[in-house]
Design a protein around this motif. Structure first.
Motif, PDB file in Angstrom:
ATOM      1  N   UNK A  30       0.884  -1.224  -0.098  1.00 52.33           N
ATOM      2  CA  UNK A  30      -0.022  -0.051  -0.003  1.00 52.33           C
ATOM      3  C   UNK A  30       0.692   1.057  -0.173  1.00 52.33           C
ATOM      4  N   UNK A  31       0.342   2.301  -0.530  1.00 52.30           N
ATOM      5  CA  UNK A  31       1.096   3.538  -0.617  1.00 52.30           C
ATOM      6  C   UNK A  31       0.060   4.727  -0.352  1.00 52.30           C
ATOM      7  N   UNK A  32       0.398   5.744  -0.551  1.00 51.53           N
ATOM      8  CA  UNK A  32      -0.564   7.014  -0.134  1.00 51.53           C
ATOM      9  C   UNK A  32      -1.604   6.997  -1.168  1.00 51.53           C
ATOM     10  N   UNK A  33      -1.569   6.468  -2.200  1.00 52.09           N
ATOM     11  CA  UNK A  33      -2.552   6.319  -3.444  1.00 52.09           C
ATOM     12  C   UNK A  33      -2.715   5.288  -4.191  1.00 52.09           C
ATOM     13  N   UNK A  34      -2.388   3.792  -3.535  1.00 53.58           N
ATOM     14  CA  UNK A  34      -2.722   2.719  -4.110  1.00 53.58           C
ATOM     15  C   UNK A  34      -2.770   1.687  -3.015  1.00 53.58           C
ATOM     16  N   UNK A  35      -3.383   0.337  -3.445  1.00 51.01           N
ATOM     17  CA  UNK A  35      -3.461  -0.575  -2.574  1.00 51.01           C
ATOM     18  C   UNK A  35      -3.148  -1.808  -3.437  1.00 51.01           C
ATOM     19  N   UNK A  36      -2.349  -2.827  -3.012  1.00 49.72           N
ATOM     20  CA  UNK A  36      -2.024  -3.937  -3.897  1.00 49.72           C
ATOM     21  C   UNK A  36      -2.279  -5.258  -3.124  1.00 49.72           C
ATOM     22  N   UNK A  37      -2.918  -6.247  -3.919  1.00 49.41           N
ATOM     23  CA  UNK A  37      -3.209  -7.467  -3.326  1.00 49.41           C
ATOM     24  C   UNK A  37      -3.065  -8.758  -4.305  1.00 49.41           C
ATOM     25  N   UNK A  38      -2.819  -9.837  -3.844  1.00 44.86           N
ATOM     26  CA  UNK A  38      -2.648 -11.029  -4.661  1.00 44.86           C
ATOM     27  C   UNK A  38      -3.580 -12.102  -4.415  1.00 44.86           C
ATOM     28  N   UNK A  39      -3.853 -13.007  -5.398  1.00 45.68           N
ATOM     29  CA  UNK A  39      -4.781 -13.918  -5.612  1.00 45.68           C
ATOM     30  C   UNK A  39      -4.323 -15.245  -6.227  1.00 45.68           C
ATOM     31  N   UNK A  40      -4.380 -16.353  -5.894  1.00 46.30           N
ATOM     32  CA  UNK A  40      -3.888 -17.450  -6.496  1.00 46.30           C
ATOM     33  C   UNK A  40      -4.800 -17.888  -7.425  1.00 46.30           C
ATOM     34  N   UNK A  41      -4.546 -18.426  -8.640  1.00 51.49           N
ATOM     35  CA  UNK A  41      -5.257 -18.926  -9.794  1.00 51.49           C
ATOM     36  C   UNK A  41      -5.242 -20.346  -9.502  1.00 51.49           C
ATOM     37  N   UNK A  42      -6.351 -21.338  -9.318  1.00 52.41           N
ATOM     38  CA  UNK A  42      -6.364 -22.427  -9.293  1.00 52.41           C
ATOM     39  C   UNK A  42      -7.814 -22.848  -9.518  1.00 52.41           C
ATOM     40  N   UNK A  43      -8.381 -24.242  -9.419  1.00 55.82           N
ATOM     41  CA  UNK A  43      -9.614 -24.797  -9.723  1.00 55.82           C
ATOM     42  C   UNK A  43     -10.618 -24.248  -9.015  1.00 55.82           C
ATOM     43  N   UNK A  44     -10.491 -23.236  -7.777  1.00 55.56           N
ATOM     44  CA  UNK A  44     -11.652 -22.680  -6.967  1.00 55.56           C
ATOM     45  C   UNK A  44     -11.976 -21.458  -7.738  1.00 55.56           C
ATOM     46  N   UNK A  45     -10.997 -20.808  -8.455  1.00 55.51           N
ATOM     47  CA  UNK A  45     -11.466 -19.901  -9.173  1.00 55.51           C
ATOM     48  C   UNK A  45     -11.498 -19.697 -10.598  1.00 55.51           C
TER      49      UNK A  45
END
Length: 141
Positions: A30-45
């Motif tokens: 995260x920063x003053x003007x952004x937020x970052x996340x990650x998500x795994x790609x597998x059979x659940x999605x």
């Protein structure tokens, strides 16, 4: 003053027992003007053809964009609602990890507009989204 570590911890704590936990979304920067996340790609999605489901991608984008608006409000007095999201899915993904970054475009008193990019491990654009959030006075639950 913005404290990145505290904010990321808060976002990850609030994700417990929600769709974000189900999708294994983890807020990582995260920063003053952004937020970052990650998500795994597998059979659940996946959708039936074994590709990242557009709905999972949009759920990731809205989760990150909505959480990002928390940086600009007082959560004791205000809350955020996503009111419109659009997504362009540009590339498919079968496995691995996707990274989602929400950057503020407009920070008004009642409306926040976010540009949200979802990329793969090689920084190739998977989806480009736009999210509008409304800032409301907090209501008793």
């Amino acid at each position: 003053m913005f404290n990145k570590e505290e904010f990321l911890k808060l976002c990850n704590e609030w994700s417990k027992n929600t769709l974000m936990q189900t999708l294994e979304i983890e807020y990582i920067d995260a920063g003053e003007d952004f937020l970052k996340a990650q998500m795994p790609v597998n059979s659940r999605v996946h959708q039936p053809m074994g590709l990242l489901h557009g709905g999972a991608t949009v759920a990731l984008a809205e989760s990150v964009g909505s959480a990002a608006s928390l940086m600009f409000i007082n959560p004791e007095k205000q809350e955020v609602r996503g009111i419109e999201i659009s997504a362009n899915h540009l590339r498919s993904k079968r496995e691995g990890m996707v990274y989602c970054t929400a950057k503020i475009i407009h920070k008004g008193a009642s409306i926040h507009l976010w540009e949200i990019k979802i990329v793969d491990e090689n920084d190739k654009l998977i989806s480009l989204c736009k999210l509008s959030n409304m800032v409301l006075s907090r209501r008793d639950r």
